[in-house]
Design a protein around this motif. Structure first.
Motif, mmCIF file in Angstrom:
data_model
loop_
_atom_site.group_PDB
_atom_site.id
_atom_site.type_symbol
_atom_site.label_atom_id
_atom_site.label_comp_id
_atom_site.label_asym_id
_atom_site.label_seq_id
_atom_site.Cartn_x
_atom_site.Cartn_y
_atom_site.Cartn_z
ATOM 1 N N LEU A 55 2.772 7.639 3.306
ATOM 2 C CA LEU A 55 2.424 6.808 4.462
ATOM 3 C C LEU A 55 1.813 7.627 5.591
ATOM 4 O O LEU A 55 0.878 7.181 6.261
ATOM 5 C CB LEU A 55 3.662 6.068 4.975
ATOM 6 C CG LEU A 55 4.047 4.809 4.230
ATOM 7 C CD1 LEU A 55 5.396 4.292 4.738
ATOM 8 C CD2 LEU A 55 2.991 3.747 4.369
ATOM 9 N N ILE A 56 2.349 8.815 5.798
ATOM 10 C CA ILE A 56 1.812 9.687 6.847
ATOM 11 C C ILE A 56 0.355 10.035 6.552
ATOM 12 O O ILE A 56 -0.471 10.115 7.461
ATOM 13 C CB ILE A 56 2.667 10.963 6.978
ATOM 14 C CG1 ILE A 56 4.023 10.614 7.576
ATOM 15 C CG2 ILE A 56 1.971 12.011 7.831
ATOM 16 C CD1 ILE A 56 4.994 11.776 7.612
ATOM 17 N N GLU A 62 -4.691 -0.783 5.320
ATOM 18 C CA GLU A 62 -4.616 -1.362 3.975
ATOM 19 C C GLU A 62 -3.941 -0.398 2.996
ATOM 20 O O GLU A 62 -3.118 -0.807 2.177
ATOM 21 C CB GLU A 62 -6.015 -1.736 3.462
ATOM 22 C CG GLU A 62 -6.669 -2.880 4.185
ATOM 23 C CD GLU A 62 -7.341 -2.437 5.488
ATOM 24 O OE1 GLU A 62 -7.587 -1.211 5.673
ATOM 25 O OE2 GLU A 62 -7.587 -3.313 6.330
ATOM 26 N N GLN A 63 -4.300 0.862 3.089
ATOM 27 C CA GLN A 63 -3.695 1.866 2.223
ATOM 28 C C GLN A 63 -2.200 2.002 2.529
ATOM 29 O O GLN A 63 -1.381 2.119 1.615
ATOM 30 C CB GLN A 63 -4.398 3.218 2.379
ATOM 31 C CG GLN A 63 -3.931 4.251 1.375
ATOM 32 C CD GLN A 63 -4.634 5.596 1.558
ATOM 33 O OE1 GLN A 63 -5.248 5.868 2.590
ATOM 34 N NE2 GLN A 63 -4.533 6.439 0.531
ATOM 35 N N ALA A 64 -1.832 1.968 3.789
ATOM 36 C CA ALA A 64 -0.422 2.057 4.173
ATOM 37 C C ALA A 64 0.363 0.858 3.650
ATOM 38 O O ALA A 64 1.482 1.005 3.150
ATOM 39 C CB ALA A 64 -0.296 2.144 5.697
ATOM 40 N N VAL A 65 -0.242 -0.331 3.749
ATOM 41 C CA VAL A 65 0.417 -1.528 3.230
ATOM 42 C C VAL A 65 0.582 -1.429 1.714
ATOM 43 O O VAL A 65 1.634 -1.789 1.168
ATOM 44 C CB VAL A 65 -0.377 -2.804 3.625
ATOM 45 C CG1 VAL A 65 0.135 -4.025 2.881
ATOM 46 C CG2 VAL A 65 -0.301 -3.025 5.121
ATOM 47 N N GLU A 66 -0.418 -0.934 1.036
ATOM 48 C CA GLU A 66 -0.338 -0.775 -0.425
ATOM 49 C C GLU A 66 0.759 0.225 -0.815
ATOM 50 O O GLU A 66 1.545 -0.017 -1.733
ATOM 51 C CB GLU A 66 -1.693 -0.313 -0.979
ATOM 52 C CG GLU A 66 -1.709 -0.102 -2.475
ATOM 53 C CD GLU A 66 -1.460 -1.364 -3.280
ATOM 54 O OE1 GLU A 66 -0.943 -1.252 -4.407
ATOM 55 O OE2 GLU A 66 -1.753 -2.463 -2.783
ATOM 56 N N PHE A 71 6.154 1.029 -2.975
ATOM 57 C CA PHE A 71 7.482 1.616 -2.792
ATOM 58 C C PHE A 71 8.566 0.540 -2.827
ATOM 59 O O PHE A 71 9.590 0.702 -3.475
ATOM 60 C CB PHE A 71 7.559 2.396 -1.475
ATOM 61 C CG PHE A 71 8.961 2.776 -1.110
ATOM 62 C CD1 PHE A 71 9.619 3.777 -1.805
ATOM 63 C CD2 PHE A 71 9.645 2.116 -0.101
ATOM 64 C CE1 PHE A 71 10.927 4.125 -1.494
ATOM 65 C CE2 PHE A 71 10.947 2.446 0.220
ATOM 66 C CZ PHE A 71 11.591 3.454 -0.481
ATOM 67 N N ALA A 72 8.335 -0.555 -2.127
ATOM 68 C CA ALA A 72 9.332 -1.634 -2.073
ATOM 69 C C ALA A 72 9.567 -2.224 -3.461
ATOM 70 O O ALA A 72 10.719 -2.474 -3.852
ATOM 71 C CB ALA A 72 8.882 -2.715 -1.101
#
Length: 110
Positions: A55-56, A62-66, A71-72
């Motif tokens: 995430l960092i 969009e990439q962070a949401v993906e 992960f979830a």
């Protein structure tokens, strides 16, 4: 009269031995469950750390949401598998702990 006392002593000893074996089985089962929970916790922590690092480094929202979605999903699937495995381990523990008592009861009835 002594025969009745000797029989009582034997039944008491058999019951005590069955209890000791039963507690031994419970102890082994709880140790296995504790080891499993420890392994799961370590893996979950490592997965969380890896997802945070990804995430960092995300270049876009969009990439962070993906990354978060993946992960979830993985965390949820892993959790369900672990809960199922632990349920089986607890059921096995109960069955194994009851076997010595069942054997002693069968022996007394026969």
């Amino acid at each position: 009269m002594f025969k009745g006392f000797e029989e009582f002593q034997k039944v008491s000893k058999d019951g005590f031995d069955a209890s000791v074996r039963s507690f031994g089985e419970m102890n082994k089962g709880f140790q296995a469950i504790a080891a499993e929970v420890t392994d799961y916790s370590k893996k979950a922590f490592e997965d969380s750390t890896r997802a945070f690092e990804q995430l960092i480094g995300a270049k876009s929202v969009e990439q962070a949401v993906e990354i978060q979605t993946q992960f979830a999903k993985k965390a949820y699937d892993t959790y369900l598998a672990e809960v199922s495995k632990l349920g089986e381990m607890y059921a096995g523990l109960a069955k194994d702990a009851y076997k010595p008592v069942e054997a002693a009861m069968t022996k007394k009835v026969a």
